[in-house]
Design a protein around this motif. Sequence first.
Motif, PDB file in Angstrom:
ATOM      1  N   THR A   1       0.831  -1.205   0.000  1.00 19.37           N
ATOM      2  CA  THR A   1       0.000   0.000   0.000  1.00 19.37           C
ATOM      3  C   THR A   1       0.867   1.257   0.000  1.00 19.37           C
ATOM      4  OG1 THR A   1      -0.104   0.301   2.400  1.00 19.37           O
ATOM      5  CG2 THR A   1      -1.713  -1.236   1.420  1.00 19.37           C
ATOM      6  N   GLU A   2       0.208   2.385  -0.057  1.00 20.62           N
ATOM      7  CA  GLU A   2       0.886   3.682   0.018  1.00 20.62           C
ATOM      8  C   GLU A   2       0.718   4.323   1.392  1.00 20.62           C
ATOM      9  OE1 GLU A   2       2.824   5.005  -2.418  1.00 20.62           O
ATOM     10  OE2 GLU A   2       2.491   3.063  -3.405  1.00 20.62           O
ATOM     11  N   ILE A   3       0.256   3.548   2.394  1.00 23.81           N
ATOM     12  CA  ILE A   3       0.042   4.130   3.715  1.00 23.81           C
ATOM     13  C   ILE A   3       1.338   4.720   4.256  1.00 23.81           C
ATOM     14  CG2 ILE A   3      -1.901   2.626   4.293  1.00 23.81           C
ATOM     15  CD1 ILE A   3       0.043   1.008   6.032  1.00 23.81           C
ATOM     16  N   ASN A   4       1.198   5.776   5.056  1.00 24.71           N
ATOM     17  CA  ASN A   4       2.353   6.423   5.667  1.00 24.71           C
ATOM     18  C   ASN A   4       2.587   5.993   7.104  1.00 24.71           C
ATOM     19  OD1 ASN A   4       3.046   8.100   3.434  1.00 24.71           O
ATOM     20  ND2 ASN A   4       1.214   9.291   3.881  1.00 24.71           N
ATOM     21  N   ARG A   5       1.504   5.502   7.742  1.00 21.84           N
ATOM     22  CA  ARG A   5       1.674   5.064   9.122  1.00 21.84           C
ATOM     23  C   ARG A   5       0.686   3.959   9.460  1.00 21.84           C
ATOM     24  NH1 ARG A   5      -0.674   8.534  14.004  1.00 21.84           N
ATOM     25  NH2 ARG A   5      -2.825   8.642  13.333  1.00 21.84           N
ATOM     26  N   ILE A   6       1.072   3.189  10.473  1.00 32.95           N
ATOM     27  CA  ILE A   6       0.224   2.130  11.010  1.00 32.95           C
ATOM     28  C   ILE A   6      -0.009   2.465  12.479  1.00 32.95           C
ATOM     29  CG2 ILE A   6       0.019  -0.327  11.496  1.00 32.95           C
ATOM     30  CD1 ILE A   6       2.036  -0.773   9.158  1.00 32.95           C
ATOM     31  N   VAL A   7      -1.254   2.404  12.894  1.00 31.58           N
ATOM     32  CA  VAL A   7      -1.644   2.716  14.258  1.00 31.58           C
ATOM     33  C   VAL A   7      -2.040   1.419  14.966  1.00 31.58           C
ATOM     34  CG1 VAL A   7      -3.349   3.936  15.671  1.00 31.58           C
ATOM     35  CG2 VAL A   7      -2.479   4.993  13.577  1.00 31.58           C
ATOM     36  N   ALA A   8      -1.645   1.290  16.216  1.00 28.33           N
ATOM     37  CA  ALA A   8      -2.071   0.182  17.067  1.00 28.33           C
ATOM     38  C   ALA A   8      -2.594   0.796  18.361  1.00 28.33           C
ATOM     39  CB  ALA A   8      -0.910  -0.765  17.342  1.00 28.33           C
ATOM     40  N   ILE A   9      -3.750   0.336  18.796  1.00 21.98           N
ATOM     41  CA  ILE A   9      -4.381   0.851  20.012  1.00 21.98           C
ATOM     42  C   ILE A   9      -4.591  -0.321  20.961  1.00 21.98           C
ATOM     43  CG2 ILE A   9      -6.363   2.095  20.954  1.00 21.98           C
ATOM     44  CD1 ILE A   9      -6.892   3.020  17.981  1.00 21.98           C
ATOM     45  N   SER A  10      -4.155  -0.156  22.195  1.00 19.81           N
ATOM     46  CA  SER A  10      -4.286  -1.228  23.178  1.00 19.81           C
ATOM     47  C   SER A  10      -4.948  -0.718  24.444  1.00 19.81           C
ATOM     48  CB  SER A  10      -2.906  -1.791  23.532  1.00 19.81           C
ATOM     49  OG  SER A  10      -3.007  -2.765  24.543  1.00 19.81           O
ATOM     50  N   HIS A  11      -5.738  -1.587  25.061  1.00 21.75           N
ATOM     51  CA  HIS A  11      -6.262  -1.291  26.395  1.00 21.75           C
ATOM     52  C   HIS A  11      -5.048  -1.060  27.294  1.00 21.75           C
ATOM     53  CE1 HIS A  11      -8.194  -1.767  30.272  1.00 21.75           C
ATOM     54  NE2 HIS A  11      -9.384  -1.769  29.673  1.00 21.75           N
ATOM     55  N   ALA A  12      -5.106  -0.058  28.137  1.00 20.63           N
ATOM     56  CA  ALA A  12      -3.967   0.309  28.979  1.00 20.63           C
ATOM     57  C   ALA A  12      -3.584  -0.778  29.987  1.00 20.63           C
ATOM     58  CB  ALA A  12      -4.256   1.619  29.707  1.00 20.63           C
ATOM     59  N   GLN A  13      -4.465  -1.747  30.227  1.00 17.80           N
ATOM     60  CA  GLN A  13      -4.143  -2.838  31.153  1.00 17.80           C
ATOM     61  C   GLN A  13      -3.747  -4.128  30.435  1.00 17.80           C
ATOM     62  OE1 GLN A  13      -7.651  -3.064  33.586  1.00 17.80           O
ATOM     63  NE2 GLN A  13      -7.161  -1.175  34.670  1.00 17.80           N
ATOM     64  N   ASN A  14      -3.671  -4.100  29.113  1.00 19.29           N
ATOM     65  CA  ASN A  14      -3.286  -5.287  28.352  1.00 19.29           C
ATOM     66  C   ASN A  14      -1.758  -5.358  28.316  1.00 19.29           C
ATOM     67  OD1 ASN A  14      -2.865  -7.340  26.521  1.00 19.29           O
ATOM     68  ND2 ASN A  14      -4.443  -6.643  25.101  1.00 19.29           N
ATOM     69  N   THR A  15      -1.191  -5.895  29.384  1.00 23.15           N
ATOM     70  CA  THR A  15       0.260  -5.880  29.545  1.00 23.15           C
ATOM     71  C   THR A  15       0.995  -6.642  28.450  1.00 23.15           C
ATOM     72  OG1 THR A  15       0.123  -7.756  31.075  1.00 23.15           O
ATOM     73  CG2 THR A  15       0.167  -5.536  32.044  1.00 23.15           C
ATOM     74  N   ARG A  16       0.401  -7.719  27.937  1.00 20.06           N
ATOM     75  CA  ARG A  16       1.066  -8.477  26.864  1.00 20.06           C
ATOM     76  C   ARG A  16       1.145  -7.667  25.577  1.00 20.06           C
ATOM     77  NH1 ARG A  16      -0.107 -14.877  27.303  1.00 20.06           N
ATOM     78  NH2 ARG A  16       0.555 -15.061  29.450  1.00 20.06           N
ATOM     79  N   ALA A  17       0.055  -7.027  25.202  1.00 20.19           N
ATOM     80  CA  ALA A  17       0.067  -6.202  23.989  1.00 20.19           C
ATOM     81  C   ALA A  17       1.015  -5.017  24.153  1.00 20.19           C
ATOM     82  CB  ALA A  17      -1.343  -5.708  23.657  1.00 20.19           C
ATOM     83  N   LEU A  18       1.015  -4.408  25.327  1.00 20.49           N
ATOM     84  CA  LEU A  18       1.906  -3.266  25.570  1.00 20.49           C
ATOM     85  C   LEU A  18       3.373  -3.692  25.503  1.00 20.49           C
ATOM     86  CD1 LEU A  18      -0.062  -1.473  28.424  1.00 20.49           C
ATOM     87  CD2 LEU A  18       0.017  -0.854  25.997  1.00 20.49           C
ATOM     88  N   ALA A  19       3.685  -4.872  26.035  1.00 20.16           N
ATOM     89  CA  ALA A  19       5.065  -5.377  25.971  1.00 20.16           C
ATOM     90  C   ALA A  19       5.467  -5.654  24.527  1.00 20.16           C
ATOM     91  CB  ALA A  19       5.200  -6.635  26.823  1.00 20.16           C
ATOM     92  N   LEU A  20       4.565  -6.226  23.757  1.00 22.99           N
ATOM     93  CA  LEU A  20       4.848  -6.496  22.342  1.00 22.99           C
ATOM     94  C   LEU A  20       5.136  -5.186  21.608  1.00 22.99           C
ATOM     95  CD1 LEU A  20       2.832  -8.805  19.988  1.00 22.99           C
ATOM     96  CD2 LEU A  20       3.543  -6.552  19.269  1.00 22.99           C
ATOM     97  N   LEU A  21       4.287  -4.185  21.810  1.00 25.22           N
ATOM     98  CA  LEU A  21       4.468  -2.906  21.120  1.00 25.22           C
ATOM     99  C   LEU A  21       5.734  -2.185  21.588  1.00 25.22           C
ATOM    100  CD1 LEU A  21       0.733  -1.870  21.065  1.00 25.22           C
ATOM    101  CD2 LEU A  21       2.155  -2.382  19.065  1.00 25.22           C
TER     102      LEU A  21
END
Length: 172
Positions: free
Chosen positions: A122-142
Amino acid sequence: MILARSERLCLRRLAATDIEEFIAYRSDPEVAKFQGWEAMDRARAAGFLSHMENAPLLKPDSWTQLGLARTSDQHLLGDLGVHIALDGSEAELGITLARAAQGRSIGFEAVEMVCAWLFEQTEINRIVAISHAQNTRALALLARSPFEHTHDTNDLIDGVETPERWFERRRN
């Protein structure tokens, strides 16, 4: 249809044959805890998988769910949701992994794979990821990835105030 692959993982279209694995991890309360979807019964899951198997890929202003599978046997480990903005400038990314696939760097590898694929396709310029602030696994991954934390919000989701952390990754 395989979209991208590594030695152990492949990003591919979801298929009707994924139904058992899909229902199993999507019905797991621990997996669903911070997700924005609800578990599906067999008929609804079959309809969803059929739709995703044939839906246009990366269509602006719509979500596409992609399967994440083991390369060796195509066993479904999870899925990744991709939403392309109406103007095509950015994508939002979400990931769901079966509990057995968590904690083994599979999520990190999957995010890297899908981001590279998105920037290539694609021609996208950015990718956004949004996580629940208590989702520690997703936050660690990001935190391990090239995503950068941009801001926090308190959004109203299904009538409940939900603290969220926003991340972005820009095209190099």
